[in-house]
Design an enzyme around this catalytic site. Sequence first.
Site, PDB file in Angstrom:
ATOM      1  N   GLU A 193       0.585  -1.200   0.197  1.00  0.00           N
ATOM      2  CA  GLU A 193       0.218  -0.063   0.033  1.00  0.00           C
ATOM      3  C   GLU A 193       0.475   1.528   0.211  1.00  0.00           C
ATOM      4  O   GLU A 193       0.742   2.443   0.775  1.00  0.00           O
ATOM      5  CB  GLU A 193      -0.969   0.180   1.017  1.00  0.00           C
ATOM      6  CG  GLU A 193      -2.102  -1.000   1.272  1.00  0.00           C
ATOM      7  CD  GLU A 193      -3.317  -1.326   2.218  1.00  0.00           C
ATOM      8  OE1 GLU A 193      -2.897  -0.271   3.086  1.00  0.00           O
ATOM      9  OE2 GLU A 193      -4.227  -2.252   1.546  1.00  0.00           O
ATOM     10  N   TYR A 252     -11.233  -4.861   0.043  1.00  0.00           N
ATOM     11  CA  TYR A 252     -12.034  -5.173   1.103  1.00  0.00           C
ATOM     12  C   TYR A 252     -13.462  -4.766   1.079  1.00  0.00           C
ATOM     13  O   TYR A 252     -14.228  -4.087   0.529  1.00  0.00           O
ATOM     14  CB  TYR A 252     -11.184  -4.469   2.572  1.00  0.00           C
ATOM     15  CG  TYR A 252     -10.048  -4.719   3.127  1.00  0.00           C
ATOM     16  CD1 TYR A 252     -10.141  -6.356   4.116  1.00  0.00           C
ATOM     17  CD2 TYR A 252      -8.637  -4.224   2.436  1.00  0.00           C
ATOM     18  CE1 TYR A 252      -9.142  -6.408   4.078  1.00  0.00           C
ATOM     19  CE2 TYR A 252      -7.748  -4.429   3.429  1.00  0.00           C
ATOM     20  CZ  TYR A 252      -7.864  -6.332   3.819  1.00  0.00           C
ATOM     21  OH  TYR A 252      -6.753  -6.475   4.497  1.00  0.00           O
ATOM     22  N   GLU A 269      -4.877  -8.483  -0.639  1.00  0.00           N
ATOM     23  CA  GLU A 269      -5.568  -8.458   0.808  1.00  0.00           C
ATOM     24  C   GLU A 269      -7.394  -8.259   0.203  1.00  0.00           C
ATOM     25  O   GLU A 269      -7.667  -7.809  -0.544  1.00  0.00           O
ATOM     26  CB  GLU A 269      -5.297  -6.968   1.464  1.00  0.00           C
ATOM     27  CG  GLU A 269      -3.988  -7.603   2.348  1.00  0.00           C
ATOM     28  CD  GLU A 269      -3.739  -5.975   3.427  1.00  0.00           C
ATOM     29  OE1 GLU A 269      -4.108  -5.535   3.427  1.00  0.00           O
ATOM     30  OE2 GLU A 269      -2.336  -6.274   3.250  1.00  0.00           O
TER      31      GLU A 269
END
Length: 488
Positions: free
Chosen positions: A166, A233, A292
Amino acid sequence: MAQIFINANRSAGTINKNIYGHFAEHLGRCIYGGLANADGTPRADVIEALKGIDVPVLRWPGGCFADTYHWRDGVGPKAQRKTIVNTNWGGVTENNAFGTHEFLEVCRQLGCNPYICGNVGSGTVQEFSDWVEYCNMPGVSPMADLRRQNGGDAPFNVQYWGVGNENWGCGGNMRPEHYADLCRQYATFLRSYDNDAPLYKIACGPSNDDYRWTKVVAEQAGRYIDALSLHYYTLTLKDGDWQHKGSATEFSRCELYEALRQAMRMEEMVENHGRIMRRVCPEKKLGLVVDEWGTWFDVEPGTNPGFLYQQNTMRDALVAALTLNIFNNHCDTVVMANIAQIANVLQSMVLTEGDKLLLTPTYHVFKMYKAHQNARQLETYAETRLLDHEADGLPDVQVSASQQADGSILVTAAHIDDAASLPITVRLGGVKAAAVEGAVLTGAPAAYNTFDAPETVAPRALATTLTGDGFTAVLPPCSVAAFTVTPA
Ligand code: AHR
């Protein structure tokens, strides 16, 4: 009644086993109390439980933690290791009892590949390059000698390396142009020491639908790397506010379907980022590594907000099932994925409390899906019905299928309608069934396992009937089903 067609004559390719990968960060109780004991040794009951889902690859040490991590702090005699502050996650003390050797020991016990994310945000090229030399150099060199001194006689041959995490956010707040230049520089000095298994370099990719990041990094650094990561997410933020993500266990019907709608958006992300990568970097087939993903809700009441400890319900199981079906069906683009995170953090496989351990509904989905690993994806088509009200426009059922080397076929289905059962007729093209076994995970959307009632959400057998060209079954409301077909 829904008809589901499986075409054994058409495939998008092999489902890379790494799509069923996991992620462990120095965050809350993921490492200490989760994967490991306080002294950094593997926690035996957790390792034993995780063996049940055939973990293919494990990403470590972060996450945001990776871009603050200096690997030398975590090697050598434990009593002499530096104690640091985990600035990203709760400001707690980290004594580095779990470092490179301990992580690789966990991977050895799980029988999985390690995937190490290096520090680009606050580290140096030399430090990162030394880490690779430390892990992989077989001969005599300063780093290989240090590894031997610390008890690692043979090289670890770590193949997967992340070039930062990130870096558009916690990893340095960089612009894609700046990161692309850094990525080229770092990638140049990450050397392969084992020609049989050259390094696989994974660049920091975008967040969600940041297509510009993908375009710039693929265009400018694509030739120097093997893959780009994607972080996406499943969130149900109230008014876009990260302080109000919603409870993991107490949610309305609206929040249930909002989460499932967000989960299904993974398909759009994978397709769009994949298309950009192919278009702007045609000279190299870059893989997409979704390193992720998963649900992110408010922490359990009374727990440290920096520890991201959340419960896991049947809603999480549906998110996992939908997402894994999407990855299977896009196995020509997605080469690896790592759900966040393996223990006690976000959408976990296991939760622990002292000596106690429970398997989450998400764990069961990974177990029901594990035969997809390295199998040949099969084309599927489901005649869906679009739901209404809170679930407006969402398809009631979603499937994927694959064929294993022995010819058996696994069909997995996520049925998201919480109000009615769904009778299905599965038609097999190109293969005849001799037998079929069904398993189902089902429950109220908010059902979850506790340390006192750990089997509240657990798989059970599902009745099936063979027909001339396939089989029939009835999917209960809110369910994940897996059918194993033995060919005639
Ligand atoms: O998984 C938790 C955090 O989410 C990771 O550290 C970071 O990469 C992401 O924002």
